[in-house]
Design a protein around this motif. Structure first.
Motif, PDB file in Angstrom:
ATOM      1  N   ALA A  59      36.327  37.578  45.570  1.00 12.21           N
ATOM      2  CA  ALA A  59      36.751  36.194  45.337  1.00 12.21           C
ATOM      3  C   ALA A  59      38.280  36.116  45.299  1.00 12.21           C
ATOM      4  O   ALA A  59      38.879  35.207  45.874  1.00 12.21           O
ATOM      5  CB  ALA A  59      36.155  35.674  44.033  1.00 12.21           C
ATOM      6  N   VAL A  60      38.893  37.080  44.634  1.00 14.01           N
ATOM      7  CA  VAL A  60      40.359  37.089  44.555  1.00 14.01           C
ATOM      8  C   VAL A  60      40.960  37.319  45.945  1.00 14.01           C
ATOM      9  O   VAL A  60      41.925  36.660  46.334  1.00 14.01           O
ATOM     10  CB  VAL A  60      40.855  38.167  43.571  1.00 14.01           C
ATOM     11  N   GLN A  61      40.352  38.235  46.685  1.00 15.01           N
ATOM     12  CA  GLN A  61      40.873  38.510  48.029  1.00 15.01           C
ATOM     13  C   GLN A  61      40.745  37.280  48.920  1.00 15.01           C
ATOM     14  O   GLN A  61      41.647  36.971  49.692  1.00 15.01           O
ATOM     15  CB  GLN A  61      40.158  39.714  48.640  1.00 15.01           C
ATOM     16  N   LEU A 101      40.596  29.931  42.351  1.00 14.70           N
ATOM     17  CA  LEU A 101      39.613  30.776  41.682  1.00 14.70           C
ATOM     18  C   LEU A 101      38.679  29.968  40.788  1.00 14.70           C
ATOM     19  O   LEU A 101      37.537  30.368  40.569  1.00 14.70           O
ATOM     20  CB  LEU A 101      40.320  31.864  40.869  1.00 14.70           C
ATOM     21  N   LEU A 160      52.641  40.711  41.883  1.00 15.20           N
ATOM     22  CA  LEU A 160      51.411  41.042  41.161  1.00 15.20           C
ATOM     23  C   LEU A 160      50.711  42.277  41.728  1.00 15.20           C
ATOM     24  O   LEU A 160      50.066  43.009  40.997  1.00 15.20           O
ATOM     25  CB  LEU A 160      50.444  39.857  41.166  1.00 15.20           C
ATOM     26  N   VAL A 161      50.801  42.487  43.031  1.00 10.20           N
ATOM     27  CA  VAL A 161      50.112  43.642  43.617  1.00 10.20           C
ATOM     28  C   VAL A 161      51.059  44.830  43.733  1.00 10.20           C
ATOM     29  O   VAL A 161      50.789  45.914  43.246  1.00 10.20           O
ATOM     30  CB  VAL A 161      49.503  43.287  44.988  1.00 10.20           C
ATOM     31  N   GLN A 186      33.847  39.680  42.097  1.00 10.13           N
ATOM     32  CA  GLN A 186      35.105  39.165  41.546  1.00 10.13           C
ATOM     33  C   GLN A 186      36.292  39.537  42.439  1.00 10.13           C
ATOM     34  O   GLN A 186      37.148  38.721  42.729  1.00 10.13           O
ATOM     35  CB  GLN A 186      35.334  39.764  40.149  1.00 10.13           C
ATOM     36  N   ARG A 187      36.306  40.786  42.853  1.00 13.48           N
ATOM     37  CA  ARG A 187      37.423  41.254  43.689  1.00 13.48           C
ATOM     38  C   ARG A 187      37.449  40.516  45.014  1.00 13.48           C
ATOM     39  O   ARG A 187      38.502  40.136  45.506  1.00 13.48           O
ATOM     40  CB  ARG A 187      37.320  42.762  43.919  1.00 13.48           C
ATOM     41  N   MET A 207      43.332  34.747  47.834  1.00 12.52           N
ATOM     42  CA  MET A 207      44.647  35.156  48.345  1.00 12.52           C
ATOM     43  C   MET A 207      44.812  34.748  49.806  1.00 12.52           C
ATOM     44  O   MET A 207      45.873  34.323  50.241  1.00 12.52           O
ATOM     45  CB  MET A 207      44.810  36.671  48.218  1.00 12.52           C
ATOM     46  N   GLN A 237      32.649  43.684  41.990  1.00 14.44           N
ATOM     47  CA  GLN A 237      32.944  43.650  43.419  1.00 14.44           C
ATOM     48  C   GLN A 237      33.028  42.201  43.911  1.00 14.44           C
ATOM     49  O   GLN A 237      33.914  41.858  44.692  1.00 14.44           O
ATOM     50  CB  GLN A 237      31.864  44.435  44.170  1.00 14.44           C
ATOM     51  N   LEU A 279      46.612  29.829  43.034  1.00 10.66           N
ATOM     52  CA  LEU A 279      45.596  30.881  43.016  1.00 10.66           C
ATOM     53  C   LEU A 279      44.562  30.601  41.925  1.00 10.66           C
ATOM     54  O   LEU A 279      43.349  30.713  42.154  1.00 10.66           O
ATOM     55  CB  LEU A 279      46.284  32.230  42.773  1.00 10.66           C
ATOM     56  N   GLN A 280      45.059  30.227  40.758  1.00 11.91           N
ATOM     57  CA  GLN A 280      44.163  29.921  39.637  1.00 11.91           C
ATOM     58  C   GLN A 280      43.225  28.767  39.996  1.00 11.91           C
ATOM     59  O   GLN A 280      42.042  28.802  39.696  1.00 11.91           O
ATOM     60  CB  GLN A 280      45.007  29.544  38.413  1.00 11.91           C
TER      61      GLN A 280
END
Lengths: 281, 88
Positions: B26-28, B81, B46-47, B23-24, B31, B21, B77-78
């Motif tokens: 962090a990606v959100q 992250l 990607l989505v 991790q998700r 973004m 969760q 993005l990388q």
């Protein structure tokens, strides 16, 4: 032979055509460094997808008893509930997702309109939220149709009676959006220039949260979403992009032309990380 | 007398746990920090899973532009992250 990062990314995404694909394929096998780059692209893709797909995987306990609690105004949903009940005779604890989705015929819409007749939803004079199209299918009208085309889930319009829940791309290449008006909720799917409504139901007064949507959706609607969704619900940016193209997966020429003007400013970025300048809005 | 532990905010996130969760999220978050141009291209490919050709048509840009924009967006993005401080 060396490959640019763009080429390796396209390879990782399965976007390269022959003979380039075979060439990269051979190079990646031979060079662990290239393989690592490809793997990094794939990992990022999976991670991003997962970040936005996960919201649909979370169990929502309210879904289990919502079907009994809500009055379902869709024949489809009623059939679906029956199929599920038959498949799980002992209890509703393990809902079975039936891949079978009965086709929504003219008869079903007529029945729904019969139930809705005289309500706010369906008025004979066409001023209600829903109506029937030429083949007798339930479609959005008036404020509901306008809200479905224009409102973003992330940016609810305070003056609109319609709330948008989630938007998503469907397996058959279209878009659907869940919505609620007052105590009712439903799913609308873009069909040409109209929004078809495959399911409309009373909203279950339960605490189950579906994504960040402020309102809860009844099980009939959640089922209808499960049956159609490809991947994940759309985020604000994807939703905006879809609205820009009129909720079509492909733009028509007129929209392409309209989008062409403001977007051009951004095409000549040379350095990575440079921001796209907005000339005007 | 030892003071009692502060009550844990032990929400049961599910089998894949709180770490996934985090991790998700962090990606959100990452973004949300992308430029709109980058965010849209990442969202479409990607989505949403659109092929490059379709995404290019949607944005009305040549394939080459789509590819390089997507590559830049992924880089950004990388970078976000890997820079965890930006995400907390």
């Amino acid at each position: 032979m060396t490959f640019s990062d763009d080429i390796l990314m396209a390879y990782a995404d399965g976007e390269l055509a022959e003979p380039q694909r075979s060439q990269v394929d051979a190079a990646v096998r031979a060079d662990p460094e290239l393989a690592a780059i490809v793997e990094r692209h794939r990992a990022l893709r999976a991670r991003v997808f997962d970040a936005f797909a996960g919201v649909l995987d979370e169990p929502v306990p309210a879904r289990l008893d919502a079907a009994a609690a809500s009055k379902v105004l869709s024949l489809d949903a009623a059939r679906n509930a029956r199929t599920r009940a038959a498949a799980t005779p002992a209890s509703a604890a393990a809902p079975v997702r039936q891949p079978v989705w009965p086709r929504w015929g003219a008869l079903a819409a007529t029945l729904v309109l019969g139930v809705l007749a005289g309500s706010l939803w369906f008025k004979g004079d066409g001023s209600g939220f829903v109506g029937a199209d030429g083949s007798g299918r339930l479609v959005a009208r008036g404020q509901l149709a306008g809200a479905l085309s224009r409102q973003l889930a992330s940016d609810p319009a305070p003056n609109s009676p319609v709330r948008i829940g989630v938007s998503f791309a469907t397996r058959d290449g279209g878009y659907c959006r869940s919505f609620s008006v007052g105590a009712s909720a439903g799913l609308a799917c873009r069909d040409g220039e109209t929004w078809r409504i495959p399911v409309l139901s009373d909203k279950a007064a339960s605490g189950g949260a579906y994504r960040q949507a402020a309102s809860t959706a009844p099980e009939a609607v959640l089922d209808a979403i499960d049956e159609r969704i490809a991947g994940t619900t759309m985020n604000a940016a994807a939703e905006r992009a879809a609205r820009e193209r009129g909720w079509r997966r492909w733009l028509n020429q007129e929209r392409l032309n309209r989008l062409r003007q403001p977007a051009r400013t951004c095409y000549t970025i040379k350095s990575p990380g440079a921001q796209c300048e907005r000339r005007r809005t | 007398m030892p003071s009692s532990q502060p009550e844990e905010e032990g929400e049961h996130v599910g089998h894949d746990g709180a770490e996934a969760q985090v991790q998700r999220m962090a990606v959100q978050k990452a973004m949300s920090l992308l430029s709109e141009e980058h965010r849209i291209v990442v969202a479409l490919v990607l989505v949403d899973g659109l092929p490059y050709k379709e995404a290019a048509a949607v944005l009305d840009i040549p394939m080459g532009t789509l590819t390089s924009r997507l590559a830049r967006a992924r880089e950004a993005l990388q970078k976000l992250l890997s820079d965890e401080r930006a995400l907390t």
